[in-house]
Design a protein around this motif. Sequence first.
Motif, PDB file in Angstrom:
ATOM      1  N   PRO A   9      50.305  42.745  56.715  1.00 42.34           N
ATOM      2  CA  PRO A   9      50.549  41.353  56.705  1.00 42.34           C
ATOM      3  C   PRO A   9      50.492  40.842  55.165  1.00 42.34           C
ATOM      4  CG  PRO A   9      48.963  41.805  58.520  1.00 42.34           C
ATOM      5  CD  PRO A   9      48.900  42.936  57.465  1.00 42.34           C
ATOM      6  N   GLY A  10      51.454  39.868  55.032  1.00 43.64           N
ATOM      7  CA  GLY A  10      51.555  39.299  53.408  1.00 43.64           C
ATOM      8  C   GLY A  10      52.987  38.880  53.149  1.00 43.64           C
ATOM      9  N   GLU A  11      53.227  38.915  52.045  1.00 43.59           N
ATOM     10  CA  GLU A  11      54.472  38.540  51.374  1.00 43.59           C
ATOM     11  C   GLU A  11      55.357  39.512  51.458  1.00 43.59           C
ATOM     12  OE1 GLU A  11      54.993  37.882  47.247  1.00 43.59           O
ATOM     13  OE2 GLU A  11      52.950  38.747  46.809  1.00 43.59           O
ATOM     14  N   TYR A  12      54.973  40.739  51.584  1.00 41.60           N
ATOM     15  CA  TYR A  12      55.857  42.060  51.403  1.00 41.60           C
ATOM     16  C   TYR A  12      56.179  42.476  52.816  1.00 41.60           C
ATOM     17  CZ  TYR A  12      55.809  41.826  46.440  1.00 41.60           C
ATOM     18  OH  TYR A  12      55.721  41.380  45.268  1.00 41.60           O
ATOM     19  N   GLN A  13      55.541  42.016  53.980  1.00 38.20           N
ATOM     20  CA  GLN A  13      55.523  42.531  55.057  1.00 38.20           C
ATOM     21  C   GLN A  13      56.763  42.822  55.730  1.00 38.20           C
ATOM     22  OE1 GLN A  13      53.332  40.091  57.990  1.00 38.20           O
ATOM     23  NE2 GLN A  13      53.636  41.442  59.760  1.00 38.20           N
ATOM     24  N   HIS A  14      57.859  42.093  55.459  1.00 38.74           N
ATOM     25  CA  HIS A  14      59.146  42.334  56.155  1.00 38.74           C
ATOM     26  C   HIS A  14      60.140  42.764  55.356  1.00 38.74           C
ATOM     27  CE1 HIS A  14      57.642  40.235  59.702  1.00 38.74           C
ATOM     28  NE2 HIS A  14      57.338  39.194  58.973  1.00 38.74           N
ATOM     29  N   THR A  51      46.409  44.394  45.680  1.00 42.04           N
ATOM     30  CA  THR A  51      46.475  43.865  47.018  1.00 42.04           C
ATOM     31  C   THR A  51      47.175  45.211  47.901  1.00 42.04           C
ATOM     32  OG1 THR A  51      46.502  41.869  46.441  1.00 42.04           O
ATOM     33  CG2 THR A  51      47.081  42.390  48.756  1.00 42.04           C
ATOM     34  N   LEU A  52      46.653  45.532  48.773  1.00 46.07           N
ATOM     35  CA  LEU A  52      47.337  46.668  49.866  1.00 46.07           C
ATOM     36  C   LEU A  52      48.409  46.008  50.508  1.00 46.07           C
ATOM     37  CD1 LEU A  52      46.932  49.531  51.015  1.00 46.07           C
ATOM     38  CD2 LEU A  52      45.869  48.597  52.874  1.00 46.07           C
TER      39      LEU A  52
END
Length: 601
Positions: A81-86, A67-68
């Motif tokens: 965007p997603g679980e690693y965004q921040h 997943t990018l």
Amino acid sequence: MAAANSSLSASFLSPACLCVPGEAEQPTPELVEVEVGNTALLRCGPSHSLGNLSHVDWFSVYKEKPTLIFRVRQGQGQSEPGEYQHRLSLQGPGALALTQVMPHDERIFLCQSKRPRSQEHRIQLHVFKAPEEPTIQASALGISVNSKEPEEVATCIGRNGYPIPQVIWYKNRLPLMEEKNRVHIQSSQIVESSGLYTLKSVLKVQLVKEDKDARFYCELSYRLPSGNHMKESREVTVPVFCECLADGNPTPPFSIHKQNPSTREMEEERSTDNGLLVLEPAQKQHSGLYECQGLDLETMIPLLSEPQELLVNYVSDVDVSPAAPAGQEGSSLTLTCKAESNQALEFQWLREKTGQVLEKGPVLHFDHLKREIGGGYRCVASVPSVPGLNRTQLVNVAIFGPPWMASKKRKVWVKENTMLNLSCEASGHPRPTISWNINGTASEEYQDSQRVLSTLNVLVTPELLERGAECTASNSLGRNSTIIILELVSLTTLTPDSSKTAGLSTSTASPHARANSTSTEKRLREQESKGVVIVAVIVCILVLAVLGATPATLPLSCCPSEFVVEVKSDKLPEEMGLLQGSSGDKRAPGDQGEKYIDLRH
């Protein structure tokens, strides 16, 4: 905690493997190890070959599905965007920082670069978390030596570890192994919502009369990026009961009596209806003569057993004089340790932060006191004839002197117009106070009777960059100061190697302190040191460019007319790790045993 506030603590275990996209064989991933809550630094290849990777795509691979999660274009990074965004930020060319690592992050990360050359690199992230101190609970029902199968002795619980720690049970300093019909260890684990594991282990043992003095505890062994570690529980004993038995149907009622040492008369003790007396915890005043008294319901004739003597071994509270030792540098100091016991005592003195035995005997003497001598010292009073029976007392030695600080000058990399936390630590006796030469929001925390930590929150302005900061520690004997030089940071400054020297960390320990720490348990003990003062500067930069009495019941001797019980207090939980310490000398937990007084004719 913000991403910029996470400390970098990743370990790189193997050289990276490069390959060209499309190859049939996947290269061996580079291994990166990090503790939960810390920051992992992911590099897109070996540091010497990173170059100027201006076009990079980062992927998270979970269950073989990529997943990018992050893009780099012309040196600028952007999270998807997603679980690693921040939690992702760019840290120089080809390097990505993942903050606030969680157990769920244990997976493969993949980077693909196309310019200036095409390459692919895989990273296996391994996550670790030390479990909490193990808790242990002994069986409240007691164990009969007549049991034909293993019965529950104790339960050990280790919470919030990752991965699952290993549990080892000990009896009388020796590890217990599974043994058919003798020893059974049943372990289970629960996955918490955080992804951490809670381990529960139940020990079942078939005991014999020779196990009457057995002592039990459990050990959790686990691994961190820094190496293998272990934590031990406190020692426990299994409640042991004294019981009156007789033949006949129905069984006659019994009571247990103890001789009053003053009047020499037998006085009834509070016991159960079936003639069971449990002493929990056993105390020295429980020593004496006991007997069972019953009544034949047919003849109404009193029934008396032979008196049995109960001996409770004990060690009193340890007294150290002087209670608050202090001295001037160059002077001498003597510490004296006293305790009482019904058995012969041995004394020894240990340095608290290292566990090193300094002296065998009740007296510890120092000539020519130095600042480094300051800190915690523990006196241990033990009974050699009763393994594990001991009491301890900790005292802190204070050395009078002006404030001491770890360094005179430090350089810190900062970003303009961001909030910055500066920390300054000093020690001395009397305990110093800390002041700053710049305005900001300051707070002080007393580490112990000699150390103080001051934290100042300021905004990085051009004036602050030009002026720098200075913290000054002072007491009645003098003053000392540390100058903090602030330097602007840029993308070119933050190469993967420079991130280690720039001091970009939220840890409140200085490099000096980190260099001397080994494990969680050791760091806790180092807090006892009164001779070490640390200056730590913490940079919080919120930008992408910038990278934590025994339940002694009646353990009875195998002699026909004597019981022996050992008493051990739980008043000082900090003592529990002392005699099991780094030397590998395991403690011996617990007392147990059973004796029947037979009234049958």
